[in-house]
Write a protein that holds these residues in place. Structure first.
Motif, PDB file in Angstrom:
ATOM      1  N   PRO A  33       0.802  -1.230   0.000  1.00  0.00           N
ATOM      2  CA  PRO A  33       0.000   0.000   0.000  1.00  0.00           C
ATOM      3  C   PRO A  33       0.831   1.275   0.000  1.00  0.00           C
ATOM      4  O   PRO A  33       0.613   2.162  -0.822  1.00  0.00           O
ATOM      5  N   GLY A  34       1.807   1.352   0.897  1.00  0.00           N
ATOM      6  CA  GLY A  34       2.599   2.570   0.995  1.00  0.00           C
ATOM      7  C   GLY A  34       3.316   2.893  -0.296  1.00  0.00           C
ATOM      8  O   GLY A  34       3.288   4.025  -0.779  1.00  0.00           O
ATOM      9  N   ARG A  35       3.944   1.878  -0.885  1.00  0.00           N
ATOM     10  CA  ARG A  35       4.694   2.108  -2.114  1.00  0.00           C
ATOM     11  C   ARG A  35       3.759   2.438  -3.254  1.00  0.00           C
ATOM     12  O   ARG A  35       4.032   3.317  -4.074  1.00  0.00           O
ATOM     13  N   MET A  36       2.615   1.723  -3.309  1.00  0.00           N
ATOM     14  CA  MET A  36       1.656   1.985  -4.382  1.00  0.00           C
ATOM     15  C   MET A  36       1.200   3.435  -4.330  1.00  0.00           C
ATOM     16  O   MET A  36       1.117   4.112  -5.352  1.00  0.00           O
ATOM     17  N   ALA A  37       0.916   3.900  -3.110  1.00  0.00           N
ATOM     18  CA  ALA A  37       0.485   5.290  -2.954  1.00  0.00           C
ATOM     19  C   ALA A  37       1.561   6.218  -3.504  1.00  0.00           C
ATOM     20  O   ALA A  37       1.276   7.171  -4.223  1.00  0.00           O
ATOM     21  N   GLY A  38       2.825   5.892  -3.195  1.00  0.00           N
ATOM     22  CA  GLY A  38       3.932   6.694  -3.698  1.00  0.00           C
ATOM     23  C   GLY A  38       3.952   6.721  -5.216  1.00  0.00           C
ATOM     24  O   GLY A  38       4.094   7.779  -5.825  1.00  0.00           O
ATOM     25  N   PHE A  39       3.782   5.545  -5.822  1.00  0.00           N
ATOM     26  CA  PHE A  39       3.774   5.460  -7.287  1.00  0.00           C
ATOM     27  C   PHE A  39       2.638   6.275  -7.873  1.00  0.00           C
ATOM     28  O   PHE A  39       2.800   6.977  -8.863  1.00  0.00           O
ATOM     29  N   VAL A  40       1.458   6.149  -7.238  1.00  0.00           N
ATOM     30  CA  VAL A  40       0.291   6.848  -7.775  1.00  0.00           C
ATOM     31  C   VAL A  40       0.494   8.358  -7.691  1.00  0.00           C
ATOM     32  O   VAL A  40       0.207   9.086  -8.642  1.00  0.00           O
ATOM     33  N   ILE A  41       1.054   8.821  -6.565  1.00  0.00           N
ATOM     34  CA  ILE A  41       1.297  10.253  -6.423  1.00  0.00           C
ATOM     35  C   ILE A  41       2.264  10.734  -7.499  1.00  0.00           C
ATOM     36  O   ILE A  41       2.063  11.768  -8.138  1.00  0.00           O
ATOM     37  N   GLN A  42       3.310   9.930  -7.738  1.00  0.00           N
ATOM     38  CA  GLN A  42       4.297  10.329  -8.755  1.00  0.00           C
ATOM     39  C   GLN A  42       3.676  10.367 -10.143  1.00  0.00           C
ATOM     40  O   GLN A  42       3.949  11.267 -10.933  1.00  0.00           O
ATOM     41  N   ALA A  43       2.837   9.353 -10.429  1.00  0.00           N
ATOM     42  CA  ALA A  43       2.183   9.321 -11.738  1.00  0.00           C
ATOM     43  C   ALA A  43       1.286  10.542 -11.895  1.00  0.00           C
ATOM     44  O   ALA A  43       1.280  11.194 -12.937  1.00  0.00           O
ATOM     45  N   PHE A  44       0.566  10.860 -10.836  1.00  0.00           N
ATOM     46  CA  PHE A  44      -0.325  12.011 -10.851  1.00  0.00           C
ATOM     47  C   PHE A  44       0.474  13.280 -11.139  1.00  0.00           C
ATOM     48  O   PHE A  44       0.101  14.100 -11.971  1.00  0.00           O
ATOM     49  N   ARG A  45       1.628  13.405 -10.465  1.00  0.00           N
ATOM     50  CA  ARG A  45       2.470  14.590 -10.685  1.00  0.00           C
ATOM     51  C   ARG A  45       2.879  14.705 -12.137  1.00  0.00           C
ATOM     52  O   ARG A  45       2.846  15.769 -12.720  1.00  0.00           O
ATOM     53  N   SER A  46       3.272  13.563 -12.710  1.00  0.00           N
ATOM     54  CA  SER A  46       3.779  13.662 -14.075  1.00  0.00           C
ATOM     55  C   SER A  46       2.639  13.948 -15.044  1.00  0.00           C
ATOM     56  O   SER A  46       2.826  14.608 -16.061  1.00  0.00           O
ATOM     57  N   ILE A  47       1.427  13.455 -14.729  1.00  0.00           N
ATOM     58  CA  ILE A  47       0.274  13.768 -15.578  1.00  0.00           C
ATOM     59  C   ILE A  47      -0.053  15.254 -15.476  1.00  0.00           C
ATOM     60  O   ILE A  47      -0.255  15.940 -16.472  1.00  0.00           O
TER      61      ILE A  47
END
Ligand code: ADP
Ligand code: MG
Length: 652
Positions: free
Chosen positions: A248-262
């Motif tokens: 969960p923690g890492r996934m959240a990190g990935f999702v936040i990063q993806a959101f930033r790049s979008i």
């Protein structure tokens, strides 16, 4: 701790090859501060990349803490880079989209780190004197500051060894010495430091200087005062353990990063998801229109009656060349009676004549259709009045002058008055109004309520002056009996009218299922047409996404290289890009859902089309856009994941 024996590395560029390293052997103990010197092109970086597990030698042995590196898997190497090593590069390699502190925290996302990473990152920043700049962007800082952030990033995972490749190469003297002061401090705290430089005064900070020339070690010089640090800092076991991909923690990190790049590329993202958006919107609108049309059609069929056959004189080829040519069978009431006796196939029968008529009530005048019908017509065609009553058998028998008006005729002649028991003139004959037929609405352009129903006998002999029926309506007892009933009626009429088998076209029997099929095939064609537009749009949209993802991978090659250097595994990179592409298609999909629902609502209110949006179509479209993101993002993601760290870092 580090022991390399006779390692060689050859770069192949087309036909020619460069021997960057040719037989390098050396040992580095824990706690040392080693500077690797040499002219440009002497193989310093190549050696450091191999020592830092970013690259592998072509031959020779490399034992790190007693373990042979060539036997480790790619993921294991990534884990060790994350756990044991920290990197500082000449070009800093900070990610400009993120704040300073996020850059420092980046390696943690590829680790088991759970606790308070943020405050740990803040400590690292304070260590390099940048605690107050945590929320600044890298591009708002000077080179020296950026390099200090990079050092903080190298420290977040508390590594044993820090690898620095020309850490001062891009800095002025003052900043260079500041960086060296920090590195020296780290060395004093027990870190092993391996630094590449070509500046002698920078190398002076180290306790051991290895000089290289043409891919070989030329000189290995130790200062007398060295060796003191060696016993410091307890040796660590080289075991990375297994890091689960989905956590969960890492996934959240990935999702936040993806959101930033979008978010960083709003316009570009929007343009590239346009295809998905249009596709999803048309799927929604298509399904809404399709089910709306179907519901409307079913409603209309209900008003027509069920299991109905229409027997008419003339050819079935409506609009074809055969019409009007040859004989036309004229039916009589006796034919209708004979058909009615075809039990149990047939349950009800009504003869039918139609013509036009002029209806007059007081000073009102209305030109309409008159239809002569038999007793059973009311039940068969759902025409029994809700106001007033249906004809009696006696009235039909004795050609009574009674009429049932359609709602259009009522409003034309009577306005809001009650027409029951009034007398209207139909073609100058006085009729008593006994009922108002239920409203049926339009069938295509034809107003089904613009009609006056009268007894079939009255219509034939008094109003229209015909001694034959225009057609016979037959209600078949059940849907399965439609085909046999048609056959039986056909045979009966041929027999009664003495028709030859060759006299094909003199009458025809049509059932409503044909009409139904025609209607449903029309709606089906429309649905398929819209469906293929949607499908094409989704595929084109998917290709657009793939294209933009490939561009993104190329653009961010260095970023990928850096992520790999700090410990991202193949699967991590892959996941990151997949989340990004799915994020894009899902965004497009959700906007598409909104547009689709909106469009169908506008169509229904403005154009009056029957629409019916369903939750199912929304779920379907959303699932589809996620799947498109996965499918078309897979290749770019694989491409990104397969990049070699060193090559990616070097990419221009
Ligand atoms: P240094 O860091 O000492 O300047 P490098 O280790 O970067 O030297 O390079 C050593 C030699 O290998 C150089 O001649 C360089 O041109 C060559 N080289 C380095 N990297 C590559 C590469 N990716 N492809 C081809 N040649 C390379
Ligand atoms: Mg170099």
């Amino acid at each position: 701790m580090i022991e390399v024996t006779n390692i060689a590395r050859t770069y192949q560029i087309g036909e020619s090859s460069v021997n960057a390293l040719r037989g390098v052997s050396l040992k580095i103990e824990q706690g040392e501060f080693v500077a690797i010197m040499g002219a440009s092109g002497s193989g310093k970086s190549t050696l450091m990349h191999i020592l830092g597990l970013l690259d592998v030698p072509d031959s020779g042995e490399y034992r790190l803490m007693g373990r042979e590196v060539s036997k480790m898997s790619e993921d294991e190497l990534a884990g060790i880079r994350n756990n044991v090593a920290g990197f500082v590069f000449q070009q800093f390699h900070l990610l400009t989209r993120m704040s300073t502190i996020d850059n420092v925290m980046l390696p943690s996302i590829y680790s088991h780190d759970a606790g308070d990473v943020r405050s740990a990152a803040l400590k690292c920043l304070e260590m390099v004197g940048l605690g107050h700049r945590a929320d600044h962007r890298p591009n708002q800082m000077s080179g020296g500051e950026q390099q200090r952030v990079a050092i903080a990033r190298a420290l977040i995972r508390d590594p044993m060894i820090i690898f620095a490749d020309e850490p001062t190469g891009n800095l002025d003297t003052k900043n260079s010495h500041e960086i060296m002061r920090i590195l020296t401090e780290l060395h004093e705290k027990g870190k092993t430091i391996i630094m590449v430089t070509h500046e002698p005064d920078i190398a002076e900070y180290a306790s051991r200087v290895i000089t290289m020339k043409d891919g070989q070690v030329l000189e290995d010089r130790r200062k007398e005062t060295a060796s003191a640090q060696q016993a410091n800092a307890g040796a660590r076991v080289l075991d990375v353990g297994h890091l689960p991909l989905f956590q969960p923690g890492r996934m959240a990190g990935f999702v936040i990063q993806a959101f930033r790049s979008i978010v960083a590329n709003k316009i570009r993202t929007l343009l590239s998801v346009l295809g998905i958006l249009v596709g999803v919107a048309s799927v929604i609108a298509m399904m809404a229109l399709g089910s709306g049309a179907k519901a409307a059609m079913e409603e209309q069929l209900k008003s027509m009656g069920s299991n109905l056959l229409s027997v008419r004189g003339g050819s079935a080829k409506i609009g074809g060349a055969a019409q009007g040519v040859g004989t036309v069978t004229r039916f009589t009431e006796k034919d209708a009676q004979a058909i009615a006796e075809l039990t149990p196939l047939v349950s009800r029968v009504s003869g039918d004549v139609t013509g036009s008529a002029q209806a007059v009530y007081l000073d009102k005048n209305w030109s309409t259709g008159v239809e002569g019908v038999d007793f059973d017509f009311g039940k068969m065609r759902a025409a029994e009045p809700t106001v007033g009553r249906w004809f009696t058998r006696d009235e039909i028998q004795s050609r009574e002058k009674v009429a049932i008006l359609g709602t259009t005729v009522v409003s034309q002649l009577f306005g809001n008055q009650n027409p029951i028991d009034r007398t209207v003139k139909i073609n100058r004959i006085n009729f008593k109004v006994i009922g108002v037929a239920p409203a049926k609405g339009f069938a295509g352009p034809r107003d089904q309520d613009d009609v006056i129903l009268v007894p079939v006998t009255t219509a034939m002999y008094r109003v229209l002056g015909k001694d034959y029926l225009d057609g016979i309506f037959v209600e078949v007892s059940s849907a399965e009996n439609i085909a046999p009933a048609k056959e039986a009626i056909d045979a009966l009429i041929r027999k009664r009218h003495k028709l030859q088998a060759s006299d094909e076209d003199s009458f025809n029997i049509r059932d409503m299922t044909q009409f139904q099929q025609m209607l449903s095939s029309t709606t089906q064609t429309m649905s398929m047409l819209l469906g293929s537009i949607a499908a094409i749009s989704l595929v084109v949209g998917g290709i657009g996404i793939m294209n933009i993802m490939l561009v993104s991978v190329t653009e961010r090659t260095k970023e990928i290289g850096l992520r790999k250097a700090i410990g991202a595994r193949r699967s991590d990179i892959m996941l990151q890009f997949l989340i990004e592409s799915v994020g894009m298609t899902l965004t497009g999909g959700l906007i598409g859902v909104a547009v689709g629902v909106g469009a169908s609502m506008i169509l229904s209110t403005v154009a009056g089309w029957a629409v019916k949006t369903s939750l199912f179509s929304v779920l379907l479209a959303t699932t589809f856009s996620v799947m498109i993101g996965l499918f078309f993002g897979l290749w770019p993601a694989r491409k990104a994941a397969g990049l070699k760290p060193v090559e990616a870092l070097r990419y221009e």
